[in-house]
Write an enzyme that holds these catalytic residues in place. Structure first.
Site, PDB file in Angstrom:
ATOM      1  N   ASP A 259      26.685  39.962  23.515  1.00 53.13           N
ATOM      2  CA  ASP A 259      28.282  40.807  23.414  1.00 53.13           C
ATOM      3  C   ASP A 259      28.504  41.191  22.176  1.00 53.13           C
ATOM      4  OD1 ASP A 259      31.275  40.386  24.399  1.00 53.13           O
ATOM      5  OD2 ASP A 259      30.889  38.760  22.794  1.00 53.13           O
ATOM      6  N   SER A 260      29.688  41.954  22.251  1.00 49.10           N
ATOM      7  CA  SER A 260      30.277  42.839  20.398  1.00 49.10           C
ATOM      8  C   SER A 260      30.289  41.253  19.243  1.00 49.10           C
ATOM      9  CB  SER A 260      31.489  43.117  20.767  1.00 49.10           C
ATOM     10  OG  SER A 260      32.836  42.074  21.092  1.00 49.10           O
TER      11      SER A 260
ATOM     12  N   TYR B 165      34.829  46.137  20.594  1.00 50.29           N
ATOM     13  CA  TYR B 165      34.235  46.790  21.083  1.00 50.29           C
ATOM     14  C   TYR B 165      35.526  48.097  21.433  1.00 50.29           C
ATOM     15  CZ  TYR B 165      29.292  46.578  20.823  1.00 50.29           C
ATOM     16  OH  TYR B 165      28.318  45.992  20.736  1.00 50.29           O
ATOM     17  N   GLY B 166      36.914  47.202  22.341  1.00 49.33           N
ATOM     18  CA  GLY B 166      37.781  46.772  23.198  1.00 49.33           C
ATOM     19  C   GLY B 166      38.731  48.385  22.966  1.00 49.33           C
TER      20      GLY B 166
ATOM     21  N   ASN C 220      32.818  42.304  29.029  1.00 49.09           N
ATOM     22  CA  ASN C 220      33.422  42.627  29.714  1.00 49.09           C
ATOM     23  C   ASN C 220      33.645  44.918  29.483  1.00 49.09           C
ATOM     24  OD1 ASN C 220      34.618  41.050  31.943  1.00 49.09           O
ATOM     25  ND2 ASN C 220      34.684  40.003  29.807  1.00 49.09           N
TER      26      ASN C 220
ATOM     27  N   CYS D 122      38.330  39.289  29.704  1.00 52.36           N
ATOM     28  CA  CYS D 122      37.274  39.831  28.254  1.00 52.36           C
ATOM     29  C   CYS D 122      37.004  37.575  27.862  1.00 52.36           C
ATOM     30  CB  CYS D 122      38.477  39.888  26.940  1.00 52.36           C
ATOM     31  SG  CYS D 122      37.826  40.257  26.273  1.00 52.36           S
ATOM     32  N   THR D 123      35.602  38.233  27.915  1.00 54.57           N
ATOM     33  CA  THR D 123      35.188  37.270  27.787  1.00 54.57           C
ATOM     34  C   THR D 123      35.131  36.197  26.137  1.00 54.57           C
ATOM     35  OG1 THR D 123      33.585  38.170  25.816  1.00 54.57           O
ATOM     36  CG2 THR D 123      32.757  37.869  28.054  1.00 54.57           C
ATOM     37  N   HIS D 124      36.323  36.121  25.265  1.00 51.54           N
ATOM     38  CA  HIS D 124      37.032  36.219  24.067  1.00 51.54           C
ATOM     39  C   HIS D 124      37.895  35.027  24.171  1.00 51.54           C
ATOM     40  CE1 HIS D 124      34.530  38.694  21.675  1.00 51.54           C
ATOM     41  NE2 HIS D 124      35.409  38.224  20.436  1.00 51.54           N
TER      42      HIS D 124
HETATM   43  N1  DGL Z   1      33.247  40.559  24.467  1.00 53.32           N
HETATM   44  C1  DGL Z   1      34.737  41.518  25.024  1.00 53.32           C
HETATM   45  C2  DGL Z   1      34.698  41.466  26.352  1.00 53.32           C
HETATM   46  O1  DGL Z   1      34.468  40.963  26.886  1.00 53.32           O
HETATM   47  C3  DGL Z   1      36.036  41.954  23.424  1.00 53.32           C
HETATM   48  C4  DGL Z   1      35.495  41.862  22.651  1.00 53.32           C
HETATM   49  C5  DGL Z   1      35.707  43.117  21.750  1.00 53.32           C
HETATM   50  O2  DGL Z   1      37.224  43.969  22.145  1.00 53.32           O
HETATM   51  O3  DGL Z   1      34.213  43.807  20.935  1.00 53.32           O
HETATM   52  O4  DGL Z   1      35.692  42.424  26.991  1.00 53.32           O
END
Ligand code: DGL
Length: 273
Positions: free
Chosen positions: A13-14, A45-46, A78, A188-190
């Site tokens: 993940d990021s 990453y978004g 995601n 989004c996993t967060h």
């Molecule tokens: N973990 C990322 C997701 O599920 C989001 C976090 C990010 O923007 O890096 O989209």
């Protein structure tokens, strides 16, 4: 197909958000070894372009395969799933599981009105990945999608309650509230870490759906079907790597995932070269 395989599952993940998926995988597949990379040195990453996220995802996935001997890759992000799943599936020598398709399936199983929402990063929502995945699962569903820039940053700062985050949630979720959906996918996993605030803003009639559990079930099915499940009777080993501040990753990550994240090591990008 039958067979067994004691190599670890690779997951990335990021940053911290994929730990929601790691938690579900540890619970569903307690005997499997797991190697998790949180790319905290390059998150979020978004807001990045799809091509940049794709390159990061390829680098991380190949490192898991080459440096850690991963038998399957879980893209626990995601944004990375939306940008890179097709390429990773085509080029990697091991199966790849994304969070998008399992999330879309979970959403379709939850809704009764067939009016549903999905929220995610700008990268995920603008990619149209969920719009396509949902249309494949059930084309009769009506989807309202909203990007929620800023949510990830709150989570990464450990700020999951309070006026600031509530105000932002009220503003970003307004179109989804107005659409009167009965189920909302946290794409989004967060976002599961913000579920209290999101739930308060959406109201009691809206069920929040997270793709973490469904992804773990999809992985379990895949390992069984491809003969890649472990034969070990012992509790799995869990290895956590970060491209950023390793101490911070271990300390904050443990609060999110639990005691399995007892320590973290540095993921060196050069390992995959
Ligand atoms: N973990 C990322 C997701 O599920 C989001 C976090 C990010 O923007 O890096 O989209």
């Amino acid at each position: 197909m039958t067979g067994t395989d004691n190599r670890p599952i690779g997951m990335f993940d990021s940053g911290f958000g994929g730990l929601t998926v790691a938690r579900a995988v540890i619970d569903v597949l307690p005997r499997e070894d797991l190697v998790y990379i949180g790319d905290t040195g390059r998150y979020p990453y978004g807001p990045r372009s799809a091509s940049e996220v794709r390159e990061f995802a390829r680098e991380l996935a190949w490192s898991l395969v080459k440096d850690h001997n991963a038998k399957a890759i879980v893209v626990a992000c995601n944004t990375a799933s939306a940008a890179a799943f097709d390429e990773l599936s085509a080029e990697l020598p091991v199966p790849v599981v994304s969070v998008v398709e399992p999330g879309a399936r979970a959403l379709s199983l939850t809704t009764t009105s067939k009016r549903v929402g999905v929220i995610g990063t700008v990268g995920t929502i603008s990619s149209g990945a969920y719009q396509r995945a949902l249309a494949e699962v059930d084309s009769s569903m009506e989807l309202i999608a909203a990007a929620c820039p800023g949510f990830v940053e709150f989570v990464e700062r450990g700020q999951t309650t309070g006026d600031e985050v509530v105000l932002l949630a009220e503003r970003l979720l307004a179109p989804v509230v107005a659409a009167e959906v009965d189920a909302l996918l946290l794409g989004c996993t967060h976002y599961p870490f913000l579920s209290r605030v999101i739930s308060d803003v959406m109201g009691p009639g809206v069920v929040l759906v997270s793709s973490a559990d469904e992804t773990a079930f999809a992985l379990a099915d895949l390992l069984k079907a491809t003969g890649l499940a472990t034969t070990s009777d012992a509790v799995g080993q869990h290895t956590f790597l970060s491209s950023g501040d390793v101490e911070w990753f271990a300390d904050f990550g443990r609060r999110l995932l639990g005691p399995e994240l007892s320590s973290a090591s540095r993921w060196n990008r050069s390992q995959s070269d």
